[in-house]
Design an enzyme around this catalytic site. Structure first.
Site, short mmCIF file in Angstrom:
data_model
loop_
_atom_site.label_atom_id
_atom_site.label_comp_id
_atom_site.label_asym_id
_atom_site.label_seq_id
_atom_site.Cartn_x
_atom_site.Cartn_y
_atom_site.Cartn_z
N TYR A 166 4.61 3.42 9.44
CA TYR A 166 3.64 3.68 8.37
C TYR A 166 3.35 5.18 8.25
O TYR A 166 3.33 5.74 7.16
CB TYR A 166 2.37 2.89 8.70
CG TYR A 166 1.24 2.99 7.72
CD1 TYR A 166 1.24 2.23 6.55
CD2 TYR A 166 0.13 3.79 7.98
CE1 TYR A 166 0.17 2.29 5.67
CE2 TYR A 166 -0.95 3.85 7.11
CZ TYR A 166 -0.91 3.10 5.95
OH TYR A 166 -1.97 3.14 5.08
N LYS A 170 4.00 7.58 5.08
CA LYS A 170 2.88 8.26 4.42
C LYS A 170 3.05 9.78 4.45
O LYS A 170 2.61 10.48 3.52
CB LYS A 170 1.56 7.85 5.08
CG LYS A 170 1.17 6.40 4.83
CD LYS A 170 1.07 6.09 3.34
CE LYS A 170 0.22 4.87 3.02
NZ LYS A 170 0.25 4.55 1.60
P1 NAI Z 1 -4.50 -4.18 0.57
O1 NAI Z 1 -3.58 -4.89 1.49
O2 NAI Z 1 -5.86 -4.74 0.34
O3 NAI Z 1 -3.82 -3.95 -0.85
C1 NAI Z 1 -2.48 -3.62 -1.00
C2 NAI Z 1 -1.94 -4.40 -2.16
O4 NAI Z 1 -0.56 -4.02 -2.38
C3 NAI Z 1 -1.94 -5.91 -1.94
O5 NAI Z 1 -2.67 -6.56 -2.98
C4 NAI Z 1 -0.46 -6.30 -1.94
O6 NAI Z 1 -0.20 -7.58 -2.51
C5 NAI Z 1 0.16 -5.17 -2.76
N1 NAI Z 1 1.59 -4.99 -2.47
C6 NAI Z 1 2.17 -4.93 -1.25
N2 NAI Z 1 3.50 -4.77 -1.36
C7 NAI Z 1 3.77 -4.72 -2.69
C8 NAI Z 1 4.96 -4.56 -3.45
N3 NAI Z 1 6.16 -4.42 -2.83
N4 NAI Z 1 4.89 -4.54 -4.80
C9 NAI Z 1 3.68 -4.71 -5.42
N5 NAI Z 1 2.52 -4.87 -4.75
C10 NAI Z 1 2.56 -4.88 -3.40
O7 NAI Z 1 -4.62 -2.67 1.17
P2 NAI Z 1 -5.59 -1.46 0.77
O8 NAI Z 1 -6.40 -1.14 1.97
O9 NAI Z 1 -6.24 -1.70 -0.52
O10 NAI Z 1 -4.52 -0.26 0.64
C11 NAI Z 1 -4.15 0.34 -0.57
C12 NAI Z 1 -3.37 1.60 -0.26
O11 NAI Z 1 -4.18 2.53 0.45
C13 NAI Z 1 -2.13 1.38 0.60
O12 NAI Z 1 -1.10 2.23 0.20
C14 NAI Z 1 -2.62 1.77 1.98
O13 NAI Z 1 -1.56 2.14 2.84
C15 NAI Z 1 -3.54 2.92 1.65
N6 NAI Z 1 -4.52 3.22 2.67
C16 NAI Z 1 -5.58 2.39 2.87
C17 NAI Z 1 -6.54 2.73 3.82
C18 NAI Z 1 -7.75 1.92 4.02
O14 NAI Z 1 -8.66 2.39 4.76
N7 NAI Z 1 -7.87 0.74 3.42
C19 NAI Z 1 -6.38 3.92 4.68
C20 NAI Z 1 -5.24 4.73 4.35
C21 NAI Z 1 -4.35 4.37 3.38
#
Ligand code: NAI
Length: 292
Positions: A166, A170
């Protein structure tokens, strides 16, 4: 008057978590939104469905906003092209892309597999490429300005235990963002990096969080205004920058160099060691970065 009146925004992975909060806020600010999500599990396994994206769209429509769902996989170029097509078919243009979709496969490095590496890098890094390329070409070919936000993470910018795949993805997104910000200047395309922090299904079981009620400030709704700022004209002067957006608020995260040891002549390894205080930052100069 909304901050995004007349704009069309694509948000990937917006069927839940942070992306959903962005979609809802952008729609309230006047944008027509493409809500992309394949409805997958947190580790990217299993079959997804467009229903998560469709539910967010239904809620936006019920509030009087404009939105359309898309269930394509961001990690293929065909998927990225179809996401753009969804925007053009429904709204005729695109102005904003937020690459947000992501998965997690955390393990200590020795325990990770090639499949974990490949899928995490594919969804995050290649996924950012696959969604950006069609939008980039459309903006450039149509002479339109645009804003692209690419989601990085402090796990890649600073490193974090157990997140080698990851973190690599990133950090790669950071480098990709920097290059496109430079290339985009002459086309009026802004490219920004985002390091979010929020309580979502991705982070709900991190050490110290499992089983605890989330701090209301750490909910995605409280990150979304920072991202709205980034994509709006309020940030028109900024490109190529990474903002950390979390319950702590909004801050810039920057790559820095020290003055360094610059002898202006051939030098030895011993001399580098003797000048270590010029080569390295003093702890007092790096206070704001999390120490890991
Ligand atoms: P989440 O798991 O709630 O949302 C991610 C969404 O992406 C999910 O709804 C999933 O179905 C969708 N997804 C996954 N693979 C996919 C694909 N191949 N095509 C289309 N959709 C796909 O996670 P969250 O926390 O909302 O994360 C959003 C972004 O923020 C991610 O890139 C994550 O790495 C990044 N991030 C989040 C942090 C946090 O504190 N929540 C911290 C640092 C980064």
């Amino acid at each position: 008057m909304g901050l995004l009146d007349g704009k069309v925004a694509i948000i990937t992975g917006a069927g839940g978590g942070l992306g959903e909060a962005y979609a809802r806020l952008f729609a309230r600010e006047g944008a027509a939104v493409v809500v992309n999500d394949l409805g997958g599990s947190r580790d990217g396994s299993g079959d997804g469905s467009v229903s998560a994206a469709q539910k967010v769209v239904n809620d936006i429509l019920a509030e009087g906003g404009r939105a359309v769902a898309n269930g394509d996989d961001v990690s293929t170029l065909a998927g990225g092209e179809n996401i753009l097509k969804t925007a053009l078919d429904a709204f005729g243009q695109v102005d904003i892309l937020v690459c947000n979709a992501g998965i997690l496969r955390d393990k200590t490095f020795a325990n990770t597999t090639e499949a974990d590496w490949d899928l995490v890098v594919k969804v995050h890094l290649k996924g950012t490429y696959c969604c950006t390329m069609p939008v980039w070409k459309w903006l450039k070919d149509n002479g339109r300005p645009g804003t692209i936000v690419m989601t990085s993470s402090t796990s890649g910018l600073y490193g974090n235990f157990g997140q080698s795949n990851y973190g690599a993805a990133k950090a790669g997104i950071y480098g990709f963002m920097r290059v496109l910000a430079i290339e985009g200047r002459k086309y009026g395309i802004r490219v920004m990096g985002l390091a979010p922090g929020a309580f979502t299904r991705m982070t709900s079981d991190l050490p110290g969080r499992a089983g605890r009620e989330p701090d209301p400030l750490s909910l995605p709704e409280n990150v979304a205004p920072g991202v709205l700022y980034m994509v709006s004209d309020l940030a028109a002067d900024h490109t190529g920058k990474v903002l950390g957006v979390s319950s702590r608020g909004v801050r810039e995260i920057k790559m820095l160099e020290t003055e360094g040891f610059q002898p202006g002549r051939p030098y030895t390894a011993q001399e580098v060691a003797e000048n270590a205080e010029k080569v390295f930052f003093a702890e007092s100069q790096t206070r704001t970065a999390p120490v890991r």
